[in-house]
Each structure stands twice: as structure tokens, then as C-alpha cells.
Design a protein around this motif. Structure first.
Motif, short mmCIF file in Angstrom:
data_model
loop_
_atom_site.label_atom_id
_atom_site.label_comp_id
_atom_site.label_asym_id
_atom_site.label_seq_id
_atom_site.Cartn_x
_atom_site.Cartn_y
_atom_site.Cartn_z
N UNK A 40 174.60 45.27 65.12
CA UNK A 40 175.01 44.02 64.48
C UNK A 40 176.05 43.33 65.35
N UNK A 41 176.01 42.03 65.33
CA UNK A 41 176.98 41.26 66.09
C UNK A 41 176.99 39.84 65.53
N UNK A 42 178.16 39.38 65.13
CA UNK A 42 178.24 38.05 64.55
C UNK A 42 179.53 37.35 64.92
N UNK A 43 179.53 36.06 64.68
CA UNK A 43 180.71 35.23 64.92
C UNK A 43 180.85 34.30 63.73
N UNK A 44 182.03 34.27 63.13
CA UNK A 44 182.22 33.43 61.95
C UNK A 44 183.60 32.81 61.97
N UNK A 45 183.76 31.78 61.14
CA UNK A 45 185.08 31.20 60.95
C UNK A 45 185.52 31.47 59.53
N UNK A 46 186.80 31.75 59.36
CA UNK A 46 187.36 31.99 58.03
C UNK A 46 188.54 31.04 57.87
N UNK A 47 188.52 30.24 56.80
CA UNK A 47 189.61 29.30 56.56
C UNK A 47 190.49 29.81 55.43
N UNK A 48 191.78 29.67 55.65
CA UNK A 48 192.76 29.87 54.58
C UNK A 48 193.53 28.56 54.44
N UNK A 49 194.37 28.48 53.44
CA UNK A 49 195.07 27.22 53.18
C UNK A 49 195.87 26.75 54.38
N UNK A 50 196.57 27.67 55.02
CA UNK A 50 197.49 27.29 56.08
C UNK A 50 197.07 27.77 57.47
N UNK A 51 195.94 28.40 57.58
CA UNK A 51 195.52 28.91 58.88
C UNK A 51 194.03 29.16 58.87
N UNK A 52 193.52 29.56 60.02
CA UNK A 52 192.11 29.91 60.13
C UNK A 52 191.91 30.84 61.30
N UNK A 53 190.83 31.60 61.26
CA UNK A 53 190.51 32.51 62.36
C UNK A 53 189.03 32.45 62.66
N UNK A 54 188.73 32.63 63.94
CA UNK A 54 187.37 32.94 64.36
C UNK A 54 187.29 34.46 64.46
N UNK A 55 186.18 35.03 63.98
CA UNK A 55 186.04 36.48 63.97
C UNK A 55 184.75 36.90 64.66
N UNK A 56 184.88 37.77 65.65
CA UNK A 56 183.74 38.44 66.27
C UNK A 56 183.63 39.81 65.62
N UNK A 57 182.44 40.18 65.18
CA UNK A 57 182.23 41.50 64.58
C UNK A 57 181.05 42.17 65.27
N UNK A 58 181.29 43.35 65.84
CA UNK A 58 180.27 44.07 66.61
C UNK A 58 180.19 45.51 66.15
N UNK A 59 178.99 46.03 66.02
CA UNK A 59 178.81 47.47 65.86
C UNK A 59 177.67 47.92 66.77
N UNK A 60 177.92 49.01 67.48
CA UNK A 60 176.92 49.51 68.43
C UNK A 60 177.27 50.94 68.81
N UNK A 61 176.42 51.56 69.61
CA UNK A 61 176.70 52.90 70.11
C UNK A 61 177.97 52.85 70.97
N UNK A 62 178.82 53.86 70.89
CA UNK A 62 180.08 53.84 71.64
C UNK A 62 179.90 53.57 73.13
N UNK A 63 178.85 54.12 73.71
CA UNK A 63 178.65 53.95 75.15
C UNK A 63 178.24 52.54 75.54
N UNK A 64 177.92 51.70 74.55
CA UNK A 64 177.51 50.33 74.86
C UNK A 64 178.60 49.30 74.57
N UNK A 65 179.74 49.76 74.09
CA UNK A 65 180.79 48.82 73.68
C UNK A 65 181.25 47.94 74.85
N UNK A 66 181.57 48.56 75.97
CA UNK A 66 182.14 47.78 77.08
C UNK A 66 181.19 46.72 77.59
N UNK A 67 179.93 47.10 77.78
CA UNK A 67 178.97 46.10 78.28
C UNK A 67 178.71 45.02 77.25
N UNK A 68 178.72 45.38 75.97
CA UNK A 68 178.52 44.37 74.93
C UNK A 68 179.71 43.43 74.82
N UNK A 69 180.91 43.95 74.96
CA UNK A 69 182.08 43.08 74.94
C UNK A 69 182.08 42.14 76.15
#
Length: 197
Positions: free
Chosen positions: A73-102
Motif C-alpha cells: 500500500x502507498x498513498x498520499x493525502x491531505x489532512x486539514x485542521x482548523x489552524x494547520x494542515x499536513x500532507x501525509x505519505x503512507x507506505x507499507x512494504x517488505x522491509x528490504x524494499x523500504x529504501x528503494x520505495x522511499x
């Protein structure tokens, strides 16, 4: 009584939490983003941008990471709060693939930061968001939740037609303005799983 709103900022850095029993590595990355107290033009431009980057189907993350099978799984989303906001990357994969996926994720974000998105991507995702909005608003629960959120943030609410017009009116210039205002820089990265380093 008025509330004093101070915009919190993302604290850059990488935090690794070792969890030996986990099979996969889970990574979340946070960037400063558009808040709920900002203009509708910025908010909807950021919303469409997040779909181009990391929607569950047809996004850049989808074609680069999910379709080839590099990540579960891999997604990108925006989350708004009243006074701030964040972009969020969320990734899940095999440990050995983390670096190349990042590295793949970083390359996508760098390309968009440098060159923006295409008109074709904007049009395609605008159509997708419009369709989903119409379907979502057929549910009274969804509609009332939207009303409540709008009232808490702006002390007003918008008709479905007004909301759809906000989406329709987003331009490439609006997306570029949001990219300039909130660049994909200095993220906070949290990784949980069997990786030791």
C-alpha cells in the motif's frame, strides 16, 4: 470566547520504532500543508494535488509503486485542521524494499515540486473527485458531516453545487501556488517494523 490559533509546524527528522513481531515495515511521512482556515482555492487545489500524487487508483504512486508490486500500500493525502494542515505519505512494504520505495516516492515528489502536474492529470482527477463528491453527498451522514465541518471551520456551509464549483475552478496555477507555499521539504518520517536501522 475567541480561540488563539497558532499554527504548529512539522518537526523534521526520522524516527525508527523497532517492532520485531511485524512482518512489514510501515512508514509515514508528514509535510506542512494547507489548513482548514485557508482559502477554498488553496484547499481544493491541495486536495486535487493529493489525488494526482497518491490516490488509490491511477495516481503517480499507484503506477510507480503499487501496479508493479513494489509496495502493498502507498498513498498520499491531505489532512486539514482548523489552524494547520499536513500532507501525509503512507507506505507499507517488505522491509528490504523500504529504501528503494522511499527513493521512488522522493523522486515523484521532487518531480512535481520542480515541474508541477500536467493539465491532463488535473482534468482526470477533477472528474474523479467530482464523481466521488456527488456519490458521497447522496448519504445523509456524509452530507451532515460535511456541514458540521464547514460550520466549525467557517461558520457557514456550502451547497453541493458550490462545492463542485470549487473543484471545477481549480487551475494549474492554483496547484503551482500551493506547491510554492507548501513545498515538499523537511518532512517528519516515522517508520515502524522489523527494521533495525
Amino acid at each position: 470566547t475567541s480561540r488563539e490559533l497558532r499554527r504548529p509546524t512539522v518537526r523534521p527528522g526520522t524516527h525508527l520504532m523497532h517492532k520485531e513481531s511485524a512482518v512489514q515495515q510501515y512508514v509515514m511521512q508528514f509535510f506542512n500543508g494547507v489548513g482548514g482556515n485557508e482559502s477554498n482555492r488553496d484547499r481544493y487545489a491541495a486536495y486535487l494535488l493529493s489525488h494526482v500524487i497518491g490516490d488509490e487508483v491511477g495516481s503517480r504512486f499507484y503506477w510507480e509503486l503499487l501496479d508493479p508490486g513494489h509496495a502493498d500500500s502507498c498513498g498520499f493525502s491531505m489532512i486539514e485542521y482548523t489552524d494547520t494542515g499536513v500532507y501525509v505519505v503512507a507506505l507499507s512494504c517488505a522491509p528490504e524494499k523500504v529504501r528503494e520505495n522511499m527513493q521512488r516516492i522522493e523522486a515523484i515528489l521532487e518531480d512535481i515540486q520542480s515541474h508541477g502536474i500536467s493539465e491532463e492529470e488535473l482534468v482526470r482527477n477533477r472528474t474523479k473527485v467530482l464523481s466521488r463528491s456527488v456519490l458521497a453527498n447522496e448519504s445523509p451522514r456524509n452530507r451532515l458531516f460535511t456541514f458540521g465541518n464547514e460550520w466549525l471551520q467557517e461558520r457557514k456551509y456550502y451547497t453541493i453545487r458550490e462545492e463542485l464549483d470549487f473543484v471545477r475552478n481549480v487551475t494549474i496555477d492554483d496547484v503551482n501556488a500551493v506547491l510554492a507555499k507548501y513545498p515538499f521539504q523537511n518532512p517528519c518520517t516515522i517508520s515502524v517494523g522489523p527494521m533495525m536501522e
